[in-house]
Design an enzyme around this catalytic site. Structure first.
Site, mmCIF file in Angstrom:
data_model
loop_
_atom_site.group_PDB
_atom_site.id
_atom_site.type_symbol
_atom_site.label_atom_id
_atom_site.label_comp_id
_atom_site.label_asym_id
_atom_site.label_seq_id
_atom_site.Cartn_x
_atom_site.Cartn_y
_atom_site.Cartn_z
ATOM 1 N N CYS A 145 0.838 -1.179 0.000
ATOM 2 C CA CYS A 145 0.000 0.000 0.000
ATOM 3 C C CYS A 145 0.883 1.243 0.000
ATOM 4 C CB CYS A 145 -0.906 0.007 1.229
ATOM 5 S SG CYS A 145 -1.970 -1.447 1.353
ATOM 6 N N THR A 204 23.652 -0.908 -9.608
ATOM 7 C CA THR A 204 23.199 -2.292 -9.430
ATOM 8 C C THR A 204 21.688 -2.374 -9.329
ATOM 9 O OG1 THR A 204 25.165 -2.552 -8.052
ATOM 10 C CG2 THR A 204 23.631 -4.387 -8.110
#
Length: 584
Positions: free
Chosen positions: A2, A316
């Protein structure tokens, strides 16, 4: 997942402020497309964007206690909510939501209840009786949360930067495992496990204890009232998650609603290592397998959206987030709202290939501790935001509190990679699930070499990103990089390219400070670079940077048959499985 947004103690309680809070909350709509809620008490606002996983019909937020004097907005899942309800015998619950216990626990135990929660969560709790509030984030930081401060003295909380960066004078990542109390005006750490001090543990390795702990971690995450599946890359971690889920699904409530055949999902470039391995695991487990392909150009086209949603310029993370972002859109289009994923294993067990060079068990253990503490800035951030960008929730059983306690109490001597004893990375985990009588996985999957997600989807993905960045960042730009970006100065054209996009979306100094920096090789911390002098000249986060460990370090996707024999002979052979040679 949420989306939560809270503005607490602002100087303005006008209609205009309410409209502004609603506007900012809508920036998080992607996280919770099922329901929007806003609660105001004086100069405090609690907003919520709901993704309904448990009790979709009646669990809308904010949630309250019996007399509505305590209001809570929550992002997360509380796996032990039924057990906690049984403890709260004198309380009446309005909904069946797993998060409904929080307000009642606060009534019963005050601020000290947070450690009773078994799950992932970020929540803001407002006590209207004295206008005090508390905020807490889960132990490892699986859910994302930021805190900011306004010039008017207000305190802001949001699931993502974009909910507060334009309105706060200063903001930062809310630290995992911490609680913020308005009464004390500061943070305190509620999560205090033994491993946090980095003291070296000494519990002997017991494969069955480890196996049971992980099976418990997976099965508790089968709590759902909506369709779900597993992310399956074909590597050890996701394959174990899929295997355990498939094994235990039949007896769960989820199976009664959605059937006992598991759905699995994989993404990769055509012909990538992950697609091939995942297909084999799916066939072995009998899952309904969904294979999604993307091209390098598809990924490049999505980079700006990825950086906007993931809110980082870390190389990354962006490399790995992009395929996950593309896959999540496809998964959500199938009607699935929750997936179980394998993040966290490499940090706990020293699974990254650079751990081959750990000099001793003490350094090995301290590096795993450092990696777990930083997860909220990397893999957790990726898994949370790449999926929630499309209204999908990711659950990560390797980061279960009880499982971490078990795994991090093992004497790290057992986790060490030892060529002469046939122990490859994550040997203790592989051994725990190496069951001859009732196999969890095929042997060669159980002992497959570690592939970082951004490598496994196809090595040409990273090479394509580097080539694209080189077209947009000149040598002259790199020459002046330290003047343009004095903090976390990008050292490659790829990093510079991501940084330009990030700063366009999030130009504030607090935003750039929210992203970690420092040297890394094959996902190491800066400290671990000291393990090998050669790494100082090879600072790339790809697993292929672990020269002498990863076979594809030599030539992109060079097959073993094309590698010169003298090179193969120089690579340590880690383990021999009957019929299959596994190289480290």
């Amino acid at each position: 997942m949420c989306g939560i947004l809270a503005v607490l103690g602002c100087s303005d309680d006008s209609q205009a402020k309410r409209v502004r809070v609603l506007e900012l909350s809508r920036r998080l709509k992607h996280r919770g497309p099922d329901w929007s809620g806003l609660y105001q008490h004086g100069d405090c606002y609690l907003a919520h964007q709901r993704l309904a996983i448990i009790d979709p019909a009646s669990g809308d937020q904010p949630l309250f206690n019996e007399d509505k004097s305590v209001a809570v907005t929550v992002n997360g899942e509380i796996y032990n909510h039924e057990e906690l309800r049984r403890k709260l015998v004198n309380h009446k619950f309005r909904t069946g939501s797993d998060c409904d216990v929080i307000a009642h626990l606060y009534e019963e135990y005050g601020e000290d209840f947070v450690d009773m929660l078994d799950g992932i969560f970020s929540f803001v709790l407002l006590d209207t009786r004295d206008s005090s509030f508390i905020v807490a984030r889960d132990a490892i930081g699986v859910t994302s949360l930021y805190i900011g401060w306004g010039l008017d003295g207000s305190v802001w909380m949001a699931s993502e930067l974009k909910g507060l960066n334009d309105d706060c004078e200063h903001f930062e990542s809310f630290p995992p495992g911490h609680l913020y109390s308005s009464k004390s005006g500061g943070f305190r750490r509620w999560y205090n496990p033994p491993w946090f001090s980095e003291a070296i543990p000494s519990v002997p390795y017991d494969p069955l204890v480890l196996r049971r702990a992980f099976e418990n971690a997976v099965t508790k995450r089968l709590m759902t009232d909506v369709p779900f599946g597993v992310l399956l890359s074909g590597g050890l971690d996701s394959s174990l998650v899929a295997s355990i889920t498939a094994r235990y699904l039949a007896g769960t409530k989820a199976a009664k609603h959605w059937g006992s055949q598991l759905h699995s999902f994989c993404v990769g470039l055509e012909g990538s290592p992950d697609l091939k391995a995942a297909r084999e695991v799916a066939d072995y487990l009998g899952t309904v397998h969904h294979e999604f392909h993307f091209t390098v150009q598809d990924g490049i086209d999505a980079i700006e959206d990825v950086i906007y949603h993931i809110e980082t310029y870390d190389v990354t993370t962006i490399r790995a987030s992009t395929p996950m972002f593309l896959m999540s859109r496809k998964i959500k289009s199938l009607g699935v709202k929750m997936v179980i994923s394998g993040e966290g294993s490499d940090e706990i067990f020293g699974g990254y290939l650079y751990f081959h060079k750990a000099p001793n068990k003490e350094e090995f253990h301290r590096e795993t501790c450092r990696k777990i503490k930083a997860l909220h800035q990397y893999d957790c951030l990726r898994a949370n935001k790449a999926t929630s960008a499309w209204g999908l929730e990711a659950r990560v059983p390797f980061l279960d509190k009880e499982f971490i306690n078990v795994a991090m109490s093992i004497d790290p001597e057992s986790k060490m990679i030892k060529k002469d004893q046939g122990r490859i990375e994550k040997w203790v985990l592989r051994r725990a699930f190496d069951d001859e009588e009732r196999p969890y996985l095929p042997k060669h999957i159980l002992y497959r070499q570690k592939e970082q997600f951004s490598d496994g989807v196809g090595y040409s993905w990273i090479d394509g990103l580097k080539a694209h960045a080189a077209q947009h960042v000149t040598d002259k730009m790199m020459l002046n990089a330290s003047f343009i970006f004095p903090h976390n100065t990008p050292t490659t054209k790829e990093a510079y390219y991501y940084r330009m996009i990030f700063e366009r979306f999030f130009p504030q100094n607090s935003a750039r400070l929210s992203v970690p920096g420092g040297a890394s090789v094959a996902c190491s911390t800066a400290k671990a670079i000291e393990w090998d002098a050669a790494w100082k000249n090879n600072l790339d986060p790809s697993g292929r940077a672990a020269l002498g460990v990863h076979l594809s370090a030599y030539d992109g996707e060079t097959p073993l048959s094309n590698v010169p024999s003298k090179v193969i002979d120089s690579i340590p052979r880690m383990v021999e499985v009957p019929g299959v040679a596994i190289h480290g």
